[in-house]
Design a protein around this motif. Structure first.
Motif, PDB file in Angstrom:
ATOM      1  N   LEU A  11       0.827  -1.203   0.000  1.00  0.00           N
ATOM      2  CA  LEU A  11       0.000   0.000   0.000  1.00  0.00           C
ATOM      3  C   LEU A  11       0.860   1.252   0.000  1.00  0.00           C
ATOM      4  O   LEU A  11       1.861   1.338   0.701  1.00  0.00           O
ATOM      5  CB  LEU A  11      -0.864   0.024   1.255  1.00  0.00           C
ATOM      6  N   SER A  12       0.462   2.238  -0.790  1.00  0.00           N
ATOM      7  CA  SER A  12       1.206   3.485  -0.855  1.00  0.00           C
ATOM      8  C   SER A  12       1.323   4.135   0.528  1.00  0.00           C
ATOM      9  O   SER A  12       2.366   4.651   0.904  1.00  0.00           O
ATOM     10  CB  SER A  12       0.501   4.458  -1.789  1.00  0.00           C
ATOM     11  N   ARG A  13       0.204   4.089   1.251  1.00  0.00           N
ATOM     12  CA  ARG A  13       0.214   4.746   2.561  1.00  0.00           C
ATOM     13  C   ARG A  13       1.248   4.108   3.489  1.00  0.00           C
ATOM     14  O   ARG A  13       1.964   4.794   4.217  1.00  0.00           O
ATOM     15  CB  ARG A  13      -1.184   4.634   3.181  1.00  0.00           C
ATOM     16  N   GLY A  25       0.441   3.419  12.353  1.00  0.00           N
ATOM     17  CA  GLY A  25      -0.407   3.211  11.185  1.00  0.00           C
ATOM     18  C   GLY A  25       0.084   2.096  10.287  1.00  0.00           C
ATOM     19  O   GLY A  25      -0.587   1.714   9.348  1.00  0.00           O
ATOM     20  N   PHE A  37       5.686   7.363  -5.633  1.00  0.00           N
ATOM     21  CA  PHE A  37       5.183   6.178  -4.940  1.00  0.00           C
ATOM     22  C   PHE A  37       4.010   6.434  -4.008  1.00  0.00           C
ATOM     23  O   PHE A  37       3.236   5.537  -3.732  1.00  0.00           O
ATOM     24  CB  PHE A  37       6.303   5.518  -4.118  1.00  0.00           C
ATOM     25  N   GLN A  89      -4.889  10.451  -3.733  1.00  0.00           N
ATOM     26  CA  GLN A  89      -5.857  11.528  -3.889  1.00  0.00           C
ATOM     27  C   GLN A  89      -6.541  11.809  -2.567  1.00  0.00           C
ATOM     28  O   GLN A  89      -6.572  10.965  -1.697  1.00  0.00           O
ATOM     29  CB  GLN A  89      -6.902  11.134  -4.941  1.00  0.00           C
ATOM     30  N   PRO A  92      -9.577  12.131  -0.071  1.00  0.00           N
ATOM     31  CA  PRO A  92     -10.752  11.264  -0.004  1.00  0.00           C
ATOM     32  C   PRO A  92     -11.884  11.839  -0.845  1.00  0.00           C
ATOM     33  O   PRO A  92     -12.089  13.052  -0.881  1.00  0.00           O
ATOM     34  CB  PRO A  92     -11.100  11.235   1.475  1.00  0.00           C
ATOM     35  N   GLN A  93     -12.584  10.935  -1.537  1.00  0.00           N
ATOM     36  CA  GLN A  93     -13.656  11.417  -2.392  1.00  0.00           C
ATOM     37  C   GLN A  93     -14.864  11.787  -1.546  1.00  0.00           C
ATOM     38  O   GLN A  93     -15.255  11.053  -0.658  1.00  0.00           O
ATOM     39  CB  GLN A  93     -14.058  10.309  -3.374  1.00  0.00           C
ATOM     40  N   TRP A 121     -18.795  12.331  -1.687  1.00  0.00           N
ATOM     41  CA  TRP A 121     -19.869  11.895  -2.550  1.00  0.00           C
ATOM     42  C   TRP A 121     -21.053  12.832  -2.373  1.00  0.00           C
ATOM     43  O   TRP A 121     -21.549  12.999  -1.276  1.00  0.00           O
ATOM     44  CB  TRP A 121     -20.267  10.466  -2.217  1.00  0.00           C
ATOM     45  N   PRO A 170     -24.828  13.311  -3.228  1.00  0.00           N
ATOM     46  CA  PRO A 170     -25.956  12.620  -3.829  1.00  0.00           C
ATOM     47  C   PRO A 170     -26.757  13.561  -4.734  1.00  0.00           C
ATOM     48  O   PRO A 170     -26.695  14.775  -4.560  1.00  0.00           O
ATOM     49  CB  PRO A 170     -26.792  12.171  -2.636  1.00  0.00           C
TER      50      PRO A 170
END
Lengths: 316, 546
Positions: free
Chosen positions: A2-4, A93, A301, A305, A307-308, A310, A312
């Motif tokens: 994972l990138s994180r 983490g 690496f 992005q 966090p998306q 959303w 509605p």
């Protein structure tokens, strides 16, 4: 991976190395203040602070200030305490990737910091520096003994190597830039742990150009700028191996690799006299190389992005 | 001689260890005789070591935003194997019944048509999600992991207090408790055959893999955590590490074209099974709370498309609702045709006006629980509440009886616990964990015993200052034919009598080759050592001349 997590490992490497190097620098600095009868404390402290990226008014600079900023500031990741806490936060983490022993070692270190602060206040800071050096040696020793040599290891070591390039060049700068308030070369060598290897290599008294040469160019001493750059380059080459296989034939695959490789070749193929003649510029370049490389690693690496959110239908 | 258990008072409740003062129950005889000679100081010193190991290892529980070490009591809780067999069967039975019920709720709904449970109970539940309707998991499992909370009543019978079918936490403490106890008090383990708990992560991983979408050969499992600030983050990290899977946060996942992937340093990688430890409401901003940034947009649609499995399934909360709890015995009879092995606590639904009136009149003798509460929040224990709390409660209950259930208080059993260097009785419960892999419901032997550390306290939840105990399930004695096959194997390996007198003549090759290779190596190694050593000497001399 994972990138994180990769990013956390990279920063654990950087923070632990930073704490270690800062402790070494401060240890030498405080010893010098005690041992050198002619020293101008204010200027020496002001120089050190400026060099470590925390400049202050020359009139206000004293040992108290140096220790408060570079050793005990809990909020800044440039101080020993701050760097170790940041390393531990990152490790928290990434606990499922780090071996349990490394996590435990970082956690114990973090938990012991308040007590170490109190001890340092009461009995002088030397015990703290010693503690930090030992604990960082333990972290990297455990990493060496318990981590697989996969990507996680490469990111950890990449972080450590880049930080080491940065810190060793800063230590060199203390000597080169500071003029008469500068520490002696012996002290610079001692603060990087290079004093004894230097003596064994050159069999003789400390000489300024040789000492600079040793810290900058020695292939075998692991804390030299050259050795650290080479190690960072090796990690990057390994990390980008997949791209090379996929037919990337011209140059190197990544920007970070290019930056680090260029710095390394500059040191490797330039004449020693030439490097030493323009030492202040070279050191400055090296420090900028490090931040550019670190940025390039992040872009390559770790980019992630935001966090998306959303929205509605009909909510706007 | 002052002994450790002096002054240990037995109350009205069942005590786990003693049937009468100084008379340990049979599973505890070994533990009692090991602990009795110890002094309080010695035990307290060991307890200090125990808590230090927890601080060092960072075994923590975040409470009110602060990371705190999770208190582990040094006196283990022991469960005999007959008792455990009942729990094991009872828990598995309950899980199977609830599994069938969930399949029905999000499918045909026969349980409503047959008037076993009113449809309104389900549709009014905050955890009923239309988004999950018709979403059939690949191997039919919705409750991959569950934790069934049990307490022991005054008569010594285990009763179910609640079911947790969403993301029950605490299993990591079962694993770490055992590891810590065996390092601090190894001698206690010597006299007992305690069933191991370390296989849990392996069982869980197997169950998760078994639930992968059809056609996936080697499924990628991830554990989705809300992040380091979650109260159970320690557990998420431990399980991910012990299962060897990635621990991901919502921002690590990306869903496009009905496929969930995680962002890695090698680009995006497909994810097949998500063991999520995020509540339904935060899981997918497309279907649930649109302001959630810890979930992954589109994951429910991907699950519906059969491209990813979400474990535990979305909408399970409808079956661990405290109101539905009152119907679980009926559900067991309806879906399985069996009698419930474990009884519920005596519980009253507030659905009839008469019952509501009766409950309101006897609030001071009942325990009232909010239907949607968890973690011990909002529970009012009538006999211990003051007048004002009861009055406020009456107003709330009258306003919306659907939100409450009433239970007769159970005098939770007590267990000896080290408090300030002395052993004192404290209330305990038990949360066994069950893993359903689609063919079998496996119950982790033991589970989490939570203990309420303040004296007389009945709420044992860890978010209310509770601690835990290592929970031992004693293995049954092995059947007597056990040693025969093992013994045979060793006898063959170590007895020369069974070997042929001479090696078969036609196969002299391998040993000879081997010997040849070895002697070659020795020959090569010899001359090499010489020059290397002399070079070192020469080098040393050379530099000293400079």
């Amino acid at each position: 991976m994972l990138s994180r997590i990769a990013e956390s490992l990279f920063w654990i490497g950087r923070y632990v190395e930073r704490a270690d190097d800062t402790a070494r620098i401060l240890d030498v600095h405080t010893q010098r203040l005690v041992e050198d009868p002619w020293i101008d404390e204010q200027r020496a402290c002001a120089n050190l602070l400026a060099l470590m990226g925390a400049p202050c008014e020359p009139a206000e600079a004293d040992t108290e200030r140096v220790l408060a900023t570079l050793a005990f500031d809990r909020t800044s990741p440039s101080s020993i305490t701050g760097a170790l806490s940041a390393a531990r936060e990152n490790a928290r983490g990434a606990r499922e990737v780090l071996s349990a022993e490394i996590w435990e070692s970082l956690n114990v270190t973090h938990n012991a910091l308040p007590q170490q602060r109190t001890m340092a206040r009461r009995y002088g800071p030397h015990s703290l520096f010693r503690f930090v050096r030992e604990r960082s040696a333990m972290v990297f020793g455990l990493a060496d003994a318990t981590m697989s040599r996969d990507e996680s290891w490469l990111f950890l070591i990449l972080g450590r190597s880049l930080e080491r390039v940065d810190m060793t060049s800063r230590m060199l700068s203390t000597r080169v830039l500071a003029g008469d308030a500068a520490p002696s070369w012996t002290l610079v060598l001692r603060s990087t742990g290079a004093y004894e290897p230097y003596l064994r290599t050159y069999r003789g008294a400390v000489n300024s150009s040789r000492a600079a040469e040793f810290l900058l160019l020695d292939r075998l001493f692991p804390r030299s700028v050259f050795a650290a750059l080479e190690q960072a380059e090796g990690c990057l080459a390994e990390l980008e191996r997949a791209n090379v296989r996929e037919g990337h034939r011209i140059g190197v695959a990544g920007e970070a690799h290019r930056i680090v490789g260029r710095a390394r070749t500059m040191l490797e193929f330039m004449q020693t006299d030439e490097i030493l003649a323009g030492l202040p510029t070279r050191l400055d370049e090296l420090q900028r190389t490090c931040s550019a490389a670190s940025e390039a690693v992040t872009n390559r690496f770790f980019t992630e992005q935001a966090p998306q959110i959303w929205v509605p239908e009909g909510a706007v | 001689m002052a002994d450790l258990f002096d002054g240990y008072s037995l109350g009205q409740q069942w005590d786990e260890m003693f049937s009468a003062p100084g008379q340990p129950r049979s599973p505890y005889t070994g533990l009692f005789s090991s602990l009795q000679p110890m002094s309080g100081e010695e035990l307290a010193a060991r307890a200090d070591v125990l808590s230090q190991t927890y601080r060092d290892a960072g075994v923590t529980f975040a409470h009110a935003g602060e990371e705190q070490p999770f208190p582990l009591d040094i006196v283990p809780r022991v469960i005999g194997h007959e008792e455990w067999a009942v729990i094991e069967r009872g828990v598995a039975q309950r899980v199977r019944a609830l599994e069938a019920f969930l399949a029905d709720v999000y499918g045909a709904g026969e349980v409503f048509a047959d008037r076993v449970v009113p449809r309104s109970v389900v549709t009014t539940s905050a955890h009923f999600h239309r988004a999950a309707h018709g979403l059939v998991p690949p191997n039919g499992v919705r409750v991959h992991v569950s934790g069934i909370d049990l307490v022991r009543d005054e008569a010594g019978d285990f009763r179910v207090l609640e079911d947790n079918l969403r993301s029950p936490s605490g299993v990591s403490y079962v694993i770490t408790n055992r590891a810590a106890m065996s390092s601090v008090l190894p001698e206690l383990f010597g006299d007992h055959r305690v069933q191991p708990v370390a296989e849990y992560p392996g069982r869980l991983l197997a169950a998760l893999k078994a639930s992968a979408p059809t056609g996936v050969v080697d499924p990628t499992v991830v554990l989705l955590t809300p992040g380091v600030y979650n109260s159970a983050y320690f557990e998420h990290a431990l399980l991910a590490r012990q299962m060897g899977v990635e621990l991901v946060e919502g921002r690590d996942l990306v869903c496009s074209g009905g496929q969930v992937s995680m962002r890695t340093t090698d680009g995006q990688q497909r994810v097949d099974v998500i063991y999520r430890r995020i509540d339904d409401e935060f899981l997918d901003p497309v279907h649930f709370r649109s302001d959630s940034v810890i979930g992954c947009a589109g994951v429910v649609n991907a699950a519906r498309a059969g491209r990813v499995t979400i474990a535990n399934a979305v909408g399970n909360g409808v079956a661990d609702d405290k109101l539905l709890y009152t119907w679980v015995p009926d559900l067991i009879r309806y879906h399985l045709g069996e009698e419930p092995i474990l009884k519920n606590a005596d519980t009253y639904r507030l659905d009839e006006p008469d019952t509501v009136e009766w409950v309101l009149a006897s609030l001071d003798q009942l325990v009232l629980k909010p239907v949607d509460g968890s973690g011990g929040k909002g529970i009012v224990i009538g006999p211990r509440a003051d007048q004002r709390t009861l009055e406020e409660l009456a107003v709330k209950v009258r306003a919306s009886p659907r939100d409450w259930i009433a239970q007769k208080p159970i005098g939770l059993s007590t267990s000896p616990t080290l408090i300030n260097g002395r052993i004192a009785p404290r209330h305990v419960d038990l949360r066994p964990f069950a893993v359903n892999d689609g063919t079998d419901v496996w119950v982790l032997p033991g589970g989490l015993t939570r203990v309420a550390l303040p004296e007389g306290e009945l709420v044992v939840n860890s978010s209310q200052g509770g601690g835990s105990k290592d929970t031992w399930v004693i293995s049954p004695p092995r059947p007597s034919l056990e040693p025969v096959p093992e013994h045979d194997v060793t006898r063959i390996e170590f007895t020369t009598a069974d070997l042929p007198a001479e090696p078969p003549a036609q196969d002299p090759g391998p040993p000879n080759d081997n010997a040849l290779a070895q002697s070659q190596q020795q020959q090569q190694a010899g001359p090499l050592q010489g020059p290397a050593a002399s070079r070192r000497v020469a080098g040393g001399r050379g530099s000293s001349q400079c």
